[in-house]
Write a protein that holds these residues in place. Structure first.
Motif, PDB file in Angstrom:
ATOM      1  N   VAL A 185       0.876  -1.352  -0.043  1.00 25.32           N
ATOM      2  CA  VAL A 185       0.262   0.084   0.021  1.00 25.32           C
ATOM      3  C   VAL A 185       0.757   1.271   0.083  1.00 25.32           C
ATOM      4  O   VAL A 185       0.805   2.218  -0.812  1.00 25.32           O
ATOM      5  CB  VAL A 185      -1.165  -0.070   1.058  1.00 25.32           C
ATOM      6  CG1 VAL A 185      -1.786   1.272   1.275  1.00 25.32           C
ATOM      7  CG2 VAL A 185      -2.016  -1.051   1.054  1.00 25.32           C
ATOM      8  N   ARG A 216       1.095   4.017  -2.812  1.00 29.01           N
ATOM      9  CA  ARG A 216       0.725   5.419  -2.338  1.00 29.01           C
ATOM     10  C   ARG A 216       1.851   6.415  -3.011  1.00 29.01           C
ATOM     11  O   ARG A 216       1.581   7.318  -3.590  1.00 29.01           O
ATOM     12  CB  ARG A 216       0.644   5.403  -0.826  1.00 29.01           C
ATOM     13  CG  ARG A 216       0.410   6.698  -0.332  1.00 29.01           C
ATOM     14  CD  ARG A 216       0.082   6.831   1.033  1.00 29.01           C
ATOM     15  NE  ARG A 216       1.322   6.289   1.967  1.00 29.01           N
ATOM     16  CZ  ARG A 216       0.984   5.081   2.814  1.00 29.01           C
ATOM     17  NH1 ARG A 216      -0.207   4.749   2.831  1.00 29.01           N
ATOM     18  NH2 ARG A 216       1.971   4.696   3.167  1.00 29.01           N
ATOM     19  N   ASN A 217       3.192   6.083  -2.814  1.00 28.63           N
ATOM     20  CA  ASN A 217       4.317   6.762  -3.340  1.00 28.63           C
ATOM     21  C   ASN A 217       4.132   6.641  -5.114  1.00 28.63           C
ATOM     22  O   ASN A 217       4.368   7.652  -5.654  1.00 28.63           O
ATOM     23  CB  ASN A 217       5.595   6.125  -2.828  1.00 28.63           C
ATOM     24  CG  ASN A 217       5.924   6.585  -1.342  1.00 28.63           C
ATOM     25  OD1 ASN A 217       5.501   7.460  -1.151  1.00 28.63           O
ATOM     26  ND2 ASN A 217       6.159   5.675  -0.808  1.00 28.63           N
ATOM     27  N   SER A 263       1.624   6.597  -6.905  1.00 31.31           N
ATOM     28  CA  SER A 263       0.394   7.270  -7.330  1.00 31.31           C
ATOM     29  C   SER A 263       0.855   8.743  -7.536  1.00 31.31           C
ATOM     30  O   SER A 263       0.400   9.674  -8.232  1.00 31.31           O
ATOM     31  CB  SER A 263      -0.775   7.071  -6.458  1.00 31.31           C
ATOM     32  OG  SER A 263      -0.731   7.567  -5.180  1.00 31.31           O
ATOM     33  N   TRP A 303      -0.039  14.177   0.704  1.00 29.02           N
ATOM     34  CA  TRP A 303      -0.548  13.035  -0.135  1.00 29.02           C
ATOM     35  C   TRP A 303      -0.365  11.615   0.750  1.00 29.02           C
ATOM     36  O   TRP A 303      -1.346  11.042   0.794  1.00 29.02           O
ATOM     37  CB  TRP A 303       0.438  12.934  -1.431  1.00 29.02           C
ATOM     38  CG  TRP A 303      -0.262  11.930  -2.558  1.00 29.02           C
ATOM     39  CD1 TRP A 303       0.017  10.572  -2.464  1.00 29.02           C
ATOM     40  CD2 TRP A 303      -0.719  12.314  -3.377  1.00 29.02           C
ATOM     41  NE1 TRP A 303      -0.551   9.909  -3.406  1.00 29.02           N
ATOM     42  CE2 TRP A 303      -0.877  11.003  -4.225  1.00 29.02           C
ATOM     43  CE3 TRP A 303      -1.172  13.543  -4.230  1.00 29.02           C
ATOM     44  CZ2 TRP A 303      -1.597  10.947  -5.523  1.00 29.02           C
ATOM     45  CZ3 TRP A 303      -1.767  13.233  -5.424  1.00 29.02           C
ATOM     46  CH2 TRP A 303      -2.042  12.175  -6.012  1.00 29.02           C
ATOM     47  N   CYS A 304       0.664  11.498   1.194  1.00 28.19           N
ATOM     48  CA  CYS A 304       1.028  10.407   2.050  1.00 28.19           C
ATOM     49  C   CYS A 304      -0.025  10.263   3.452  1.00 28.19           C
ATOM     50  O   CYS A 304      -0.457   9.464   3.755  1.00 28.19           O
ATOM     51  CB  CYS A 304       2.586  10.050   2.518  1.00 28.19           C
ATOM     52  SG  CYS A 304       3.640   9.933   1.185  1.00 28.19           S
ATOM     53  N   ALA A 333      -3.486   9.666   2.112  1.00 26.81           N
ATOM     54  CA  ALA A 333      -3.747   8.291   1.777  1.00 26.81           C
ATOM     55  C   ALA A 333      -3.857   7.306   2.994  1.00 26.81           C
ATOM     56  O   ALA A 333      -4.377   6.334   2.987  1.00 26.81           O
ATOM     57  CB  ALA A 333      -2.680   7.914   0.661  1.00 26.81           C
ATOM     58  N   SER A 334      -2.930   7.546   3.944  1.00 26.32           N
ATOM     59  CA  SER A 334      -2.682   6.528   4.836  1.00 26.32           C
ATOM     60  C   SER A 334      -3.868   6.777   5.979  1.00 26.32           C
ATOM     61  O   SER A 334      -4.222   5.867   6.535  1.00 26.32           O
ATOM     62  CB  SER A 334      -1.174   7.015   5.669  1.00 26.32           C
ATOM     63  OG  SER A 334      -1.359   8.217   6.375  1.00 26.32           O
ATOM     64  N   THR A 369      -6.805   4.657   4.759  1.00 26.38           N
ATOM     65  CA  THR A 369      -6.696   3.303   4.838  1.00 26.38           C
ATOM     66  C   THR A 369      -7.023   2.778   6.225  1.00 26.38           C
ATOM     67  O   THR A 369      -7.307   1.433   6.297  1.00 26.38           O
ATOM     68  CB  THR A 369      -4.910   2.832   4.413  1.00 26.38           C
ATOM     69  OG1 THR A 369      -4.122   3.338   5.364  1.00 26.38           O
ATOM     70  CG2 THR A 369      -4.706   3.369   3.133  1.00 26.38           C
ATOM     71  N   SER A 390      -0.834   2.755   9.350  1.00 25.66           N
ATOM     72  CA  SER A 390       0.274   3.656   9.071  1.00 25.66           C
ATOM     73  C   SER A 390       0.834   4.403  10.258  1.00 25.66           C
ATOM     74  O   SER A 390       0.221   4.246  11.358  1.00 25.66           O
ATOM     75  CB  SER A 390      -0.032   4.458   7.845  1.00 25.66           C
ATOM     76  OG  SER A 390      -0.803   5.362   8.477  1.00 25.66           O
TER      77      SER A 390
END
Length: 131
Positions: free
Chosen positions: A46, A50-51, A53, A107-108, A111-112, A115, A124
């Protein structure tokens, strides 16, 4: 040599798409290397996705435009001389790089955070924060 020629041919036909995919591949590879260097933790696909993307959806297309000849740095500071190259890099590092760094971290985090809502997805660092 064949692979390089094929890459440059496709790059000339579809520059933004190829740069996006190249950026995504680079982000995925560097994330994989970073995770490999931490053998006590299992690989987190994941995080790799994520990175990748970020590279595909943001950095590749943005750098294509920002550095481009039509509206970007190549137009503002044309040429291959050292002063022209220095000006392009200086403008990039003072403007685009801080923006991209802030967006990458956001972004990270975003996204985390998303999840956390799905069972079975690895937690995360953001998910383990205490409030």
């Amino acid at each position: 040599m064949f692979a390089w020629r094929a890459y440059t041919t496709v790059l000339s036909r579809y520059p933004m798409s190829v740069k996006a995919m190249t950026s995504g591949t680079t982000f995925a590879a560097t994330d994989g290397i970073a995770q490999y260097r931490e053998p006590e933790k299992p690989w987190d696909p994941v995080a790799t996705l994520r990175n990748a993307s970020f590279g595909v959806l943001w950095l590749g297309p943005v750098n294509h435009i920002f550095w481009g000849r039509t509206v970007g740095l190549e137009r503002w500071f044309p040429g291959r001389s050292w002063p022209a190259v220095f000006k392009r890099v200086a403008v990039d590092q003072l403007t685009n790089m801080p923006l991209n760094m802030a967006l990458f971290l956001a972004w990270c985090l975003a996204a985390s955070e998303s999840t956390r809502r799905f069972p079975g997805v690895p937690a995360s660092a953001a998910a383990s924060r205490r409030y």
